[in-house]
Design a protein around this motif. Structure first.
Motif, PDB file in Angstrom:
ATOM      1  N   ARG A 150      -1.872  38.315 106.752  1.00 52.30           N
ATOM      2  CA  ARG A 150      -1.113  37.053 106.782  1.00 52.30           C
ATOM      3  C   ARG A 150      -0.637  36.674 105.379  1.00 52.30           C
ATOM      4  NH1 ARG A 150      -2.115  31.398 106.383  1.00 52.30           N
ATOM      5  NH2 ARG A 150      -0.622  30.233 107.634  1.00 52.30           N
ATOM      6  N   GLU A 151      -1.491  36.866 104.379  1.00 57.58           N
ATOM      7  CA  GLU A 151      -1.087  36.535 103.009  1.00 57.58           C
ATOM      8  C   GLU A 151       0.100  37.389 102.584  1.00 57.58           C
ATOM      9  OE1 GLU A 151      -2.751  35.992  98.454  1.00 57.58           O
ATOM     10  OE2 GLU A 151      -4.026  37.030  99.906  1.00 57.58           O
ATOM     11  N   ARG A 152       0.054  38.677 102.865  1.00 56.32           N
ATOM     12  CA  ARG A 152       1.169  39.561 102.492  1.00 56.32           C
ATOM     13  C   ARG A 152       2.463  39.154 103.198  1.00 56.32           C
ATOM     14  NH1 ARG A 152       3.394  43.722 100.243  1.00 56.32           N
ATOM     15  NH2 ARG A 152       4.470  45.346 101.387  1.00 56.32           N
ATOM     16  N   SER A 153       2.355  38.824 104.480  1.00 57.22           N
ATOM     17  CA  SER A 153       3.531  38.392 105.237  1.00 57.22           C
ATOM     18  C   SER A 153       4.135  37.118 104.640  1.00 57.22           C
ATOM     19  CB  SER A 153       3.132  38.169 106.697  1.00 57.22           C
ATOM     20  OG  SER A 153       4.197  37.623 107.427  1.00 57.22           O
ATOM     21  N   LEU A 154       3.279  36.142 104.333  1.00 55.69           N
ATOM     22  CA  LEU A 154       3.758  34.907 103.711  1.00 55.69           C
ATOM     23  C   LEU A 154       4.339  35.165 102.328  1.00 55.69           C
ATOM     24  CD1 LEU A 154       0.978  32.376 104.732  1.00 55.69           C
ATOM     25  CD2 LEU A 154       3.403  32.225 105.308  1.00 55.69           C
ATOM     26  N   ALA A 155       3.750  36.100 101.595  1.00 52.25           N
ATOM     27  CA  ALA A 155       4.242  36.433 100.255  1.00 52.25           C
ATOM     28  C   ALA A 155       5.668  36.982 100.328  1.00 52.25           C
ATOM     29  CB  ALA A 155       3.316  37.441  99.594  1.00 52.25           C
ATOM     30  N   GLN A 171       1.392  26.762  97.443  1.00 51.62           N
ATOM     31  CA  GLN A 171       0.534  25.587  97.369  1.00 51.62           C
ATOM     32  C   GLN A 171       0.490  25.111  95.926  1.00 51.62           C
ATOM     33  OE1 GLN A 171      -3.598  26.287  98.284  1.00 51.62           O
ATOM     34  NE2 GLN A 171      -3.571  28.326  97.384  1.00 51.62           N
ATOM     35  N   PRO A 172       0.150  23.840  95.721  1.00 49.38           N
ATOM     36  CA  PRO A 172       0.075  23.339  94.342  1.00 49.38           C
ATOM     37  C   PRO A 172      -0.985  24.096  93.539  1.00 49.38           C
ATOM     38  CG  PRO A 172       0.009  21.532  95.917  1.00 49.38           C
ATOM     39  CD  PRO A 172      -0.135  22.801  96.701  1.00 49.38           C
ATOM     40  N   TRP A 173      -0.743  24.224  92.239  1.00 50.66           N
ATOM     41  CA  TRP A 173      -1.695  24.835  91.319  1.00 50.66           C
ATOM     42  C   TRP A 173      -2.117  23.773  90.317  1.00 50.66           C
ATOM     43  CZ3 TRP A 173      -4.601  28.988  90.847  1.00 50.66           C
ATOM     44  CH2 TRP A 173      -5.165  29.268  89.606  1.00 50.66           C
ATOM     45  N   PRO A 174      -3.360  23.643  89.937  1.00 48.64           N
ATOM     46  CA  PRO A 174      -4.496  24.462  90.374  1.00 48.64           C
ATOM     47  C   PRO A 174      -4.939  24.075  91.776  1.00 48.64           C
ATOM     48  CG  PRO A 174      -5.252  22.813  88.814  1.00 48.64           C
ATOM     49  CD  PRO A 174      -3.751  22.674  88.916  1.00 48.64           C
ATOM     50  N   ASN A 175      -5.653  24.996  92.412  1.00 52.33           N
ATOM     51  CA  ASN A 175      -6.118  24.793  93.773  1.00 52.33           C
ATOM     52  C   ASN A 175      -7.504  25.389  93.917  1.00 52.33           C
ATOM     53  OD1 ASN A 175      -5.995  27.554  94.079  1.00 52.33           O
ATOM     54  ND2 ASN A 175      -3.927  27.489  94.831  1.00 52.33           N
ATOM     55  N   VAL A 176      -8.012  25.328  95.123  1.00 49.10           N
ATOM     56  CA  VAL A 176      -9.335  25.901  95.398  1.00 49.10           C
ATOM     57  C   VAL A 176      -9.192  26.893  96.543  1.00 49.10           C
ATOM     58  CG1 VAL A 176     -11.696  25.391  96.081  1.00 49.10           C
ATOM     59  CG2 VAL A 176     -10.434  23.746  94.687  1.00 49.10           C
ATOM     60  N   GLY A 177      -9.480  28.149  96.281  1.00 43.83           N
ATOM     61  CA  GLY A 177      -9.540  29.139  97.343  1.00 43.83           C
ATOM     62  C   GLY A 177      -8.212  29.693  97.808  1.00 43.83           C
ATOM     63  N   ASN A 178      -8.331  30.646  98.702  1.00 39.97           N
ATOM     64  CA  ASN A 178      -7.176  31.320  99.287  1.00 39.97           C
ATOM     65  C   ASN A 178      -6.889  30.737 100.664  1.00 39.97           C
ATOM     66  OD1 ASN A 178      -5.453  33.080 100.622  1.00 39.97           O
ATOM     67  ND2 ASN A 178      -6.250  34.883  99.611  1.00 39.97           N
ATOM     68  N   VAL A 179      -5.956  29.810 100.734  1.00 40.08           N
ATOM     69  CA  VAL A 179      -5.635  29.163 102.008  1.00 40.08           C
ATOM     70  C   VAL A 179      -4.856  30.085 102.938  1.00 40.08           C
ATOM     71  CG1 VAL A 179      -5.673  26.868 100.988  1.00 40.08           C
ATOM     72  CG2 VAL A 179      -3.511  28.105 101.165  1.00 40.08           C
ATOM     73  N   TRP A 180      -4.341  31.168 102.418  1.00 43.98           N
ATOM     74  CA  TRP A 180      -3.484  32.048 103.213  1.00 43.98           C
ATOM     75  C   TRP A 180      -4.279  32.836 104.256  1.00 43.98           C
ATOM     76  CZ3 TRP A 180       0.318  29.605 101.396  1.00 43.98           C
ATOM     77  CH2 TRP A 180       0.436  29.305 100.039  1.00 43.98           C
ATOM     78  N   CYS A 181      -5.552  33.039 104.013  1.00 42.03           N
ATOM     79  CA  CYS A 181      -6.369  33.875 104.914  1.00 42.03           C
ATOM     80  C   CYS A 181      -7.365  33.073 105.740  1.00 42.03           C
ATOM     81  CB  CYS A 181      -7.091  34.966 104.119  1.00 42.03           C
ATOM     82  SG  CYS A 181      -5.967  36.114 103.315  1.00 42.03           S
TER      83      CYS A 181
END
Length: 112
Positions: A44-49, A101-111
């Motif tokens: 999913r992360e790769r697809s969104l990327a 997503q805004p930076w800085p953030n916490v974690g990988n929301v993509w997965c």
């Protein structure tokens, strides 16, 4: 003979043709975290990327201006802001469309 003063606003980066983003300059948008293409943690992360990359290219196609404050990230990429012809910030558009997503953030929301 006097030198002409630049009419560019402070912080505005004028890139030579060979250094423009589409010509291989390594850069990253300020204040956003976009999904990773190469080091994606899940499909999913790769697809969104890929969608994020393509959308950014689409947004920049009609024209853009780049502002660089001289900072680089730990990978030596220039940290830039991209302003679209209508005045919107390209990074903000990607966030609003769920492609960053805004930076800085916490974690990988993509997965999640």
């Amino acid at each position: 003979m006097q030198r002409r003063k630049s009419r560019r606003p402070q912080g505005h980066l004028r890139l030579r043709r060979r250094h423009r983003p589409q010509h291989g300059l390594k850069w990253r948008l300020l204040d956003i975290d976009a999904p990773e293409i190469q080091d994606a943690a899940c499909p999913r992360e790769r697809s969104l990327a890929l969608r994020s990359r393509d959308r950014l290219a689409q947004l920049m196609a009609p024209g853009y201006s780049i502002q660089w404050n001289g900072r680089r990230d730990r990978n030596k990429r220039a940290l830039l802001s991209v302003t679209l012809p209508d005045g919107r910030d390209a990074g903000r558009v990607l966030i609003e469309e769920g492609l960053a997503q805004p930076w800085p953030n916490v974690g990988n929301v993509w997965c999640e």
